[in-house]
Design an enzyme around this catalytic site. Structure first.
Site, PDB file in Angstrom:
ATOM      1  N   SER A 103      33.642  18.801 -17.274  1.00 25.34           N
ATOM      2  CA  SER A 103      33.411  19.118 -15.861  1.00 25.34           C
ATOM      3  C   SER A 103      31.982  18.979 -15.361  1.00 25.34           C
ATOM      4  O   SER A 103      31.759  19.022 -14.154  1.00 25.34           O
ATOM      5  CB  SER A 103      33.909  20.520 -15.553  1.00 25.34           C
ATOM      6  OG  SER A 103      35.294  20.478 -15.380  1.00 25.34           O
TER       7      SER A 103
ATOM      8  N   LYS B  87      27.435  26.478  -9.124  1.00 25.41           N
ATOM      9  CA  LYS B  87      28.895  26.375  -9.129  1.00 25.41           C
ATOM     10  C   LYS B  87      29.506  27.760  -8.899  1.00 25.41           C
ATOM     11  O   LYS B  87      28.990  28.764  -9.446  1.00 25.41           O
ATOM     12  CB  LYS B  87      29.360  25.789 -10.464  1.00 25.41           C
ATOM     13  CG  LYS B  87      30.848  25.472 -10.533  1.00 25.41           C
ATOM     14  CD  LYS B  87      31.209  24.810 -11.867  1.00 25.41           C
ATOM     15  CE  LYS B  87      32.667  24.439 -11.953  1.00 25.41           C
ATOM     16  NZ  LYS B  87      33.020  23.776 -13.224  1.00 25.41           N
TER      17      LYS B  87
ATOM     18  N   SER C 254      35.405  19.356 -12.931  1.00 28.22           N
ATOM     19  CA  SER C 254      35.634  20.311 -11.871  1.00 28.22           C
ATOM     20  C   SER C 254      34.378  20.692 -11.097  1.00 28.22           C
ATOM     21  O   SER C 254      34.477  21.261 -10.022  1.00 28.22           O
ATOM     22  CB  SER C 254      36.257  21.586 -12.449  1.00 28.22           C
ATOM     23  OG  SER C 254      35.344  22.214 -13.335  1.00 28.22           O
TER      24      SER C 254
HETATM   25  N1  GLN Z   1      39.469  18.280 -16.603  1.00 27.29           N
HETATM   26  C1  GLN Z   1      39.404  19.225 -17.672  1.00 27.29           C
HETATM   27  C2  GLN Z   1      40.375  20.341 -17.417  1.00 27.29           C
HETATM   28  O1  GLN Z   1      40.965  20.353 -16.373  1.00 27.29           O
HETATM   29  C3  GLN Z   1      38.015  19.751 -17.836  1.00 27.29           C
HETATM   30  C4  GLN Z   1      37.672  20.815 -16.884  1.00 27.29           C
HETATM   31  C5  GLN Z   1      36.370  21.473 -17.181  1.00 27.29           C
HETATM   32  O2  GLN Z   1      35.551  20.949 -17.953  1.00 27.29           O
HETATM   33  N2  GLN Z   1      36.189  22.658 -16.628  1.00 27.29           N
HETATM   34  O3  GLN Z   1      40.566  21.182 -18.250  1.00 27.29           O
END
Ligand code: GLN
Length: 473
Positions: free
Chosen positions: A167, A68, A143
């Protein structure tokens, strides 16, 4: 192109890591998924050649891994999918990258993500959205959508993501692969570019629990450079037992609430009954503070983000404008460099932390966080694991929710409580709805990854969902 790590290892023993790496790079080159922000073909091929030539040993010797783009890689551009970090090349490796290199892994590229890991769909990337390999009109989840799509689409056998509020698990669920968020502190965050540091952990993706464990074993472990790293060495592969006899499963109704798709609910219940047939028992457990989790999570995550992202000032990293005073540079670079969602969160987080509002929002959210943690502690007095849907529904369409941030935040309802509590949880495939994968979430006690993995592995050994592939992608 969906070989297991054991199959790849056999081929590498016969001397062909280079061939394997070339095949993956070729597939990425022809892909429609936009799973990678960029690949590092040349260095990957020369590393593979070196491994073949010198018979380099290691648990991941010669195996390609996708990373990532918020995990620092020495000499390889790391952007967090943001314009503000365009051209930034870290001078050091994250702890997990050091571990991967020691294990002989071959890094093939950096994967797409929501900008600074803020999102649930991988649509907020400066580099354009990633597509779901099961249906190119749908999101891969986020994400870490690029990592999950790469694994699901046969573009990498293994990938790393990060999970602040879901995410890793959300895209694993939407793409039909396995994704693990370990207990907070088990994997070093050294070199992970912070979004909300009290919540996030790096986590592995693969097409099977066994392969997730192989990667997890390599990257987990103590690192003095992360003050929250826990000094505990565990060998997780010993957890891979096909046996759930005597296991007590807790099922919290709060995770099957309004908005949960019927097919998702049914698939998860079918999975619980499969485990029951294999010797586990289940009972309902109450998690009464779950309904406050989303609000608490977003206050805490945005507050931490507003502080963590203050370092992107146009002086130290990436994008900058010349010949201006500091204040002008700072605001111009941030205005041009950050996307709308990142700006929204910095503003809201700054507001929640400001004098006069700090007690009302931030402090209150921290108190709710404690109540949520206590819900888990209470439940785990009675049961060994909790089982819930990972996401309330399968992958939605590209563009469907992106203009409505609130509806995107609501999608995280079943994943964020786990990060607030810091406990481990895994998402594994457990069914399909109209050709789209459904994920089930198995949650464990702090540091009890072993039971989570044993439950997941047993389910996988006795079902076939993880063997389905999006052949058309
Ligand atoms: N969707 C969640 C957020 O936008 C989780 C994102 C993540 O785990 N990085 O904060």
């Amino acid at each position: 192109m969906w070989a297991s790590i054991n199959e790849l290892k056999e081929r590498i023993h016969a001397g062909s890591s280079e061939e394997i790496v070339a095949q993956y790079l070729d597939r990425i080159g022809k892909s429609k998924l936009n799973a990678f922000i960029h690949t590092v073909g040349e260095s990957a091929l020369s590393r593979a050649k070196e491994i073949d030539k010198n018979d380099i040993e290691g648990p991941l010797a010669g195996i390609p891994v996708a990373i990532k783009d918020n995990i620092s890689t020495k000499g390889i551009q790391t952007t967090c999918a943001s314009n503000i970090l365009k051209g930034y090349i870290p001078p050091y490796d994250a702890h997990v990258i050091e571990r991967l290199k020691e294990a002989g892994a071959v890094i093939i590229g950096k994967t797409n993500m929501d900008e600074f890991a803020m999102g649930t769909s991988t649509e907020t990337s400066f580099y354009g959205a990633t597509k779901n390999p099961w249906d190119l009109d749908r999101v891969p989840g986020g994400s870490s959508g690029g990592s999950a799509a790469a694994v699901a689409g046969g573009e990498a056998p293994l990938a790393l993501g990060s999970d602040t509020g879901g995410s890793v698990r959300c895209p694993a669920s939407f793409c039909g692969v396995v994704g693990l968020k370990p207990t907070y502190g088990v994997i070093s965050r050294y070199g992970l570019i912070a979004y909300a540091n009290s919540l996030e952990q790096i986590g592995p993706f693969a097409t099977s629990v066994r392969d997730v464990v192989t990667l997890f074993d390599v990257i987990a472990g103590y690192d003095p450079r992360d003050s929250t790293s826990v000094d505990k060495e565990v060998n997780y592969s010993s957890a891979l037992m096909n046996d759930v006899r005597g296991l007590n499963i807790g099922v919290p109704d709060e995770y099957f609430g309004e908005g949960t798709d019927e097919k998702v609910e049914k698939a998860v219940w079918d999975a619980i009954h499969t485990l029951e047939d294999l010797g586990a028992t289940w009972k309902k457990v109450a998690m009464p503070h779950t309904k406050y989790a989303l609000s608490a999570y977003y206050i805490i995550a945005m507050s931490e983000a507003s502080s963590n992202l203050a370092r992107f000032d146009g002086m130290r990293y990436g994008l900058r404008t010349e010949d201006q005073d500091w204040h002008t540079t700072f605001s111009q670079v941030r205005a041009a460099g950050f996307g709308d969602e990142v700006k929204r969160r910095i503003l809201l987080g700054t507001y929640a932390l400001s004098a006069g509002y700090h007690d009302k929002y931030y402090l209150k959210a921290l108190k709710v966080r404690t109540l949520i943690k206590q819900d888990f502690e209470r439940a785990f007095k009675d049961v060994d694991v909790l089982i819930t849907p990972t996401m309330p529904y399968p992958a939605f369409r590209l563009g469907e929710k992106i203009d409505d941030p609130m509806s995107l935040y609501l999608a995280d309802v079943d994943t964020v409580p786990i990060n607030l509590a810091g406990v481990p949880s895994i998402s594994i495939p457990c069914g399909f709805s109209d050709g789209l994968p459904i994920g089930m979430q198995i949650i464990g006690k702090h540091f009890d990854e072993a039971t989570v993995l044993r439950t997941a592995y047993t389910f996988e050994e006795n079902t076939d969902f993880h063997n389905k592939r999006p052949e058309g992608s």
